[in-house]
Scaffold this motif. Structure first.
Motif, mmCIF file in Angstrom:
data_model
loop_
_atom_site.group_PDB
_atom_site.id
_atom_site.type_symbol
_atom_site.label_atom_id
_atom_site.label_comp_id
_atom_site.label_asym_id
_atom_site.label_seq_id
_atom_site.Cartn_x
_atom_site.Cartn_y
_atom_site.Cartn_z
ATOM 1 N N PHE A 76 51.090 10.736 13.167
ATOM 2 C CA PHE A 76 50.389 11.938 12.754
ATOM 3 C C PHE A 76 51.340 13.128 12.590
ATOM 4 N N GLU A 77 52.222 13.312 13.540
ATOM 5 C CA GLU A 77 53.012 14.530 13.562
ATOM 6 C C GLU A 77 54.211 14.295 14.470
ATOM 7 N N ASP A 78 55.081 15.292 14.519
ATOM 8 C CA ASP A 78 56.223 15.240 15.430
ATOM 9 C C ASP A 78 55.710 15.065 16.858
ATOM 10 N N ALA A 79 56.129 13.967 17.516
ATOM 11 C CA ALA A 79 55.612 13.649 18.860
ATOM 12 C C ALA A 79 55.928 14.754 19.862
ATOM 13 N N LYS A 80 57.084 15.420 19.700
ATOM 14 C CA LYS A 80 57.460 16.480 20.639
ATOM 15 C C LYS A 80 56.432 17.604 20.625
ATOM 16 N N THR A 81 56.100 18.058 19.430
ATOM 17 C CA THR A 81 55.190 19.196 19.338
ATOM 18 C C THR A 81 53.773 18.797 19.749
ATOM 19 N N VAL A 82 53.362 17.563 19.459
ATOM 20 C CA VAL A 82 52.028 17.112 19.873
ATOM 21 C C VAL A 82 51.924 17.115 21.384
ATOM 22 N N LEU A 83 52.959 16.631 22.068
ATOM 23 C CA LEU A 83 52.954 16.607 23.527
ATOM 24 C C LEU A 83 52.856 18.027 24.089
ATOM 25 N N ILE A 84 53.652 18.940 23.550
ATOM 26 C CA ILE A 84 53.645 20.319 24.057
ATOM 27 C C ILE A 84 52.300 20.990 23.793
ATOM 28 N N GLU A 85 51.768 20.818 22.594
ATOM 29 C CA GLU A 85 50.473 21.415 22.270
ATOM 30 C C GLU A 85 49.362 20.860 23.164
ATOM 31 N N THR A 86 49.430 19.572 23.463
ATOM 32 C CA THR A 86 48.434 18.967 24.348
ATOM 33 C C THR A 86 48.459 19.623 25.721
ATOM 34 N N ILE A 87 49.667 19.837 26.253
ATOM 35 C CA ILE A 87 49.800 20.452 27.578
ATOM 36 C C ILE A 87 49.286 21.887 27.568
ATOM 37 N N VAL A 88 49.656 22.644 26.538
ATOM 38 C CA VAL A 88 49.228 24.050 26.463
ATOM 39 C C VAL A 88 47.708 24.142 26.361
ATOM 40 N N GLU A 89 47.106 23.284 25.551
ATOM 41 C CA GLU A 89 45.646 23.312 25.414
ATOM 42 C C GLU A 89 44.958 22.975 26.737
ATOM 43 N N GLU A 90 45.511 22.037 27.485
ATOM 44 C CA GLU A 90 44.933 21.694 28.789
ATOM 45 C C GLU A 90 45.055 22.861 29.766
ATOM 46 N N LEU A 91 46.161 23.603 29.707
ATOM 47 C CA LEU A 91 46.318 24.789 30.556
ATOM 48 C C LEU A 91 45.282 25.846 30.197
ATOM 49 N N ARG A 92 45.010 26.015 28.922
ATOM 50 C CA ARG A 92 44.003 26.988 28.504
ATOM 51 C C ARG A 92 42.609 26.571 28.964
ATOM 52 N N ARG A 93 42.330 25.278 28.922
ATOM 53 C CA ARG A 93 41.024 24.794 29.402
ATOM 54 C C ARG A 93 40.891 24.974 30.906
ATOM 55 N N LYS A 94 42.012 24.819 31.608
ATOM 56 C CA LYS A 94 41.990 24.949 33.065
ATOM 57 C C LYS A 94 41.680 26.388 33.474
ATOM 58 N N ARG A 95 42.148 27.355 32.695
ATOM 59 C CA ARG A 95 41.930 28.783 33.004
ATOM 60 C C ARG A 95 41.308 29.466 31.780
ATOM 61 N N PRO A 96 40.068 29.131 31.440
ATOM 62 C CA PRO A 96 39.470 29.633 30.188
ATOM 63 C C PRO A 96 39.224 31.137 30.170
ATOM 64 N N THR A 97 39.110 31.757 31.322
ATOM 65 C CA THR A 97 38.773 33.186 31.364
ATOM 66 C C THR A 97 39.999 34.078 31.540
ATOM 67 N N SER A 98 41.169 33.506 31.682
ATOM 68 C CA SER A 98 42.371 34.292 31.953
ATOM 69 C C SER A 98 42.989 34.806 30.655
ATOM 70 N N GLN A 99 43.034 36.142 30.508
ATOM 71 C CA GLN A 99 43.639 36.736 29.331
ATOM 72 C C GLN A 99 45.150 36.535 29.340
ATOM 73 N N LYS A 100 45.749 36.594 30.535
ATOM 74 C CA LYS A 100 47.201 36.399 30.640
ATOM 75 C C LYS A 100 47.596 35.003 30.177
ATOM 76 N N VAL A 101 46.805 34.024 30.549
ATOM 77 C CA VAL A 101 47.101 32.647 30.126
ATOM 78 C C VAL A 101 46.957 32.516 28.617
ATOM 79 N N ALA A 102 45.918 33.110 28.059
ATOM 80 C CA ALA A 102 45.683 33.007 26.614
ATOM 81 C C ALA A 102 46.842 33.633 25.830
ATOM 82 N N GLU A 103 47.296 34.821 26.284
ATOM 83 C CA GLU A 103 48.383 35.495 25.579
ATOM 84 C C GLU A 103 49.691 34.714 25.693
ATOM 85 N N GLN A 104 49.983 34.216 26.899
ATOM 86 C CA GLN A 104 51.221 33.476 27.086
ATOM 87 C C GLN A 104 51.178 32.134 26.329
ATOM 88 N N ALA A 105 50.002 31.526 26.256
ATOM 89 C CA ALA A 105 49.861 30.270 25.510
ATOM 90 C C ALA A 105 50.163 30.508 24.033
#
Length: 642
Positions: A76-105
């Motif tokens: 589908f895509e570059d495996a490196k970027t897919v792995l990183i995007e997967t991790i970042v999205e999971e972090l955002r789901r873990k802290r859905p209400t945190s503005q700091k997390v959203a901005e840093q993501a």
């Protein structure tokens, strides 16, 4: 009816001990980057261990477990970027209400976008410099043009594409604003800050099925771990077969020397990346016996059954020290359960009978053992639906299935011999020889001074005779049974075990090995890389095609491939010789006598082939074969003298 053949939290092998060790290791070094490898063959239980690790941390708000399966994203895509995007999205789901997390993501994802641009820059740059577009560049430019212009592909003119290419100068300048080292350093800092903002004490990335990926995908995923994500608080648990990863390294870096010092470059690469390796051992006899017992009881009673749960607890105690005994014994089960239910007693009895051969034949692989049990239960279910389940004894079926799975040439002889009446005279003679041998041993043990001469019974001409003797000694005897119902329900054996029908990626190799001698020779390296189970599958497919050949006066397609398989994997030499011996002498052409010297390198196999060659030279049913065999023996004798 069957036990699902996938990762499971129902731990029948006491792999929980390994999972707990991984959890403990991750916890003790919670602020340090960590990489752990779970190594073993396909079907060894690696995915189940990852699931147990994930469940352990499921209720810990300060720990984030991310499951990543590179195989699902392959192509589908570059495996490196897919792995990183997967991790970042999971972090955002873990802290859905945190503005700091959203901005840093968002910051981290912008770095990911840079990686994507940088990857494409080389292709675009080549296009602009040479005027020769790479196929991938054309595809990407077309996609971008359609998205920017909003037109149908048919409406895009050459002038439109030219304008897009001219505009790509700005794109290339954007990619080149920062050099790669600075971008990587910035990414690592921003990613570490994202973990800090998300109040995550430990990020655990569970990487599964990496050994199923194509080499490029596997290496890209490993490089993402090494270059981008190996930051404080991050831990990676990588489940993969070491041999397949080493193969991926060799394919991705073909210009590297084979070895440096005592280890190969591929091995050094893996060991540098994996700090702590766990290697799953193959199951021994005791573990196989317990595993089969639990599978049978689970199949019959279900996971929630009280007796099954008590048996599981008892099995775990035994599996703590499996070297101390043969597994679950009746007295221990009776004390723990207050009796031995019929289902458990039958399961223990059957497991005790088939475990020795099953452990050896499946090479201690849990998936192969589970597949054997599932196939057996499925066949019983089919027999029930057809209305003849009462005519089948599960112990007889299991014994016959051992032969079909691990000695198919023996199964074929038995099936052909029982086709008319249901009884096989050859099988009866074999069992008589084995029974007589046991009787002699008992007499000698009763009186060591008494010398009893060996029993004078003519052995039937069974293929793979030593294995056949071991198999025939398993209870129950088969000679008194009508074998036709069992042959009927096992007639799908080639389909079930994948010998003739689709082997997936191995189909291409099977086709090569039915080609010219040059094609077979070119496939030698590919054959050498096969795991033993894969080698058996390819061998079985070729053997079946040779058996189905009607005209044996000329060498059938696939014989050269079988020879190369046995040359690269010596454990296949005995089955190959059995195939040669089982071909009808009267129909064979002279081709059969030559070309085996370099194939049968094992001393006992070479000796048995010499005996077979002499038999061909002494027979009178096939004059051409007789002459060719005599000439081959004469030539071999001359070589030995020189």
């Amino acid at each position: 009816m069957i036990v699902a053949d996938n990762e499971t939290a129902v731990d029948l092998l006491y792999y929980e001990a390994i999972a707990r060790t991984v959890v403990r290791l991750v916890g003790e070094k919670s602020h340090e980057p960590l990489s752990v490898g779970i190594h073993g063959d396909w079907g060894a239980g690696k995915s189940s261990i990852l699931m147990m690790v994930e469940e352990t941390f499921s209720n810990n708000e300060r720990v984030l477990c991310v499951r990543f399966n590179g195989w699902l994203f392959q192509g589908f895509e570059d495996a490196k970027t897919v792995l990183i995007e997967t991790i970042v999205e999971e972090l955002r789901r873990k802290r859905p209400t945190s503005q700091k997390v959203a901005e840093q993501a968002r910051k981290v994802l912008r770095r990911v976008d840079w990686m994507k641009l940088a990857r494409k820059a080389g292709a675009y740059g080549l296009t602009l410099a040479t005027g020769i577009p790479h196929p991938e560049t054309i595809k990407e430019l077309g996609t971008v043009a359609r998205s920017l212009i909003g037109k149908d592909p048919k409406e895009i003119s050459p002038s439109t594409v030219t304008a897009l290419i001219e505009g790509s100068d700005e794109f290339l300048r954007e990619v080149a604003v920062d050099n790669a080292p600075e971008q990587m350093h910035a990414f690592r800092e921003e990613f570490a800050e994202l973990l800090e903002n998300a109040e995550i004490d430990r990020l655990i990335v569970l990487v599964d099925d990496l050994d199923r990926c194509l080499p490029n995908t596997a290496i890209e995923t490993l490089e993402a771990i090494r270059l981008f994500l190996f930051v404080p608080r991050a831990a990676f648990v990588i489940a993969a077969d070491e041999g397949m990863i080493e193969y991926a390294v060799r394919q991705h870096f073909p210009d590297l020397p084979v070895a440096t010092g005592p280890a190969t470059y591929a091995r050094n690469y893996l060991e540098k990346l994996i700090q702590v390796p766990f290697r799953l051992p193959s199951l021994g006899y005791a573990e196989t016996r317990i595993y089969v017992t639990l599978l049978l009881v689970l199949n019959t009673c279900g996971e929630k059954n009280d007796d099954f749960q008590k048996l599981m607890t008892l099995a775990r105690e035994v599996l703590r020290r499996p070297w101390k005994g043969p597994g679950l014994d009746r007295r221990t089960v009776e004390e723990a359960l207050g009796g031995v239910p019929t289902e458990i007693e039958r399961a223990m009895e059957l497991a005790g009978r088939i475990a020795p051969i099953l452990a050896d034949g499946a090479r201690g692989n849990p998936r192969q053992i589970k597949r054997f049990i599932n196939t057996m239960m499925l066949r019983l279910a089919i027999a029930e639906e057809r209305g003849f389940r009462d005519e089948l004894n599960i112990s007889v079926l299991a014994k016959i299935m051992l032969a079909e799975r691990f000695a198919p040439e023996l199964y074929d002889v038995m099936a052909r011999g029982s086709a008319n009446t249901g009884a096989s005279e050859e099988l009866a003679a074999l069992e008589a020889v084995v029974a007589a041998s046991f009787a002699e041993l008992e007499m000698k043990s009763a009186d060591d001074k008494k010398k009893t001469p060996p029993t004078e019974i003519s052995l039937p001409d069974w293929p793979n005779l030593e294995w056949a003797k071991q198999w025939a000694a398993i209870d129950p005897p088969l000679a008194e049974n009508d074998l036709r119902p069992y042959v009927f329900v096992t007639r799908d054996r080639r389909n079930v075990f994948g010998a003739v029908t689709s082997l997936g990626e191995l189909d291409e190799l099977v086709a090569k090995l039915q080609g010219s001698p040059l094609q077979v020779k070119q496939a030698a390296a590919e054959i050498a890389r096969l795991q033993s189970i894969e080698a058996e599958q390819v061998f079985d497919a070729l053997r079946a095609k040779v058996r189905d050949t009607v005209d044996l006066t000329q060498e059938p397609l696939g014989v050269k491939g079988l020879a190369e398989m046995a040359r690269q994997h010596p454990f296949l030499q005995r089955p190959l010789l059995s195939l040669v011996q089982d071909l009808p002498v009267s129909k064979l052409g002279p081709w059969i006598v030559s070309g085996w010297a370099s194939v049968f390198s094992e001393a006992d196999v070479a000796s048995d082939f010499a005996t077979t060659l002499k038999g061909w030279a002494d027979q009178d049913d096939n004059k051409q074969l007789k002459a060719a065999a005599a000439a081959a023996m004469k030539l071999s004798s001359k070589r030995k003298r020189h």
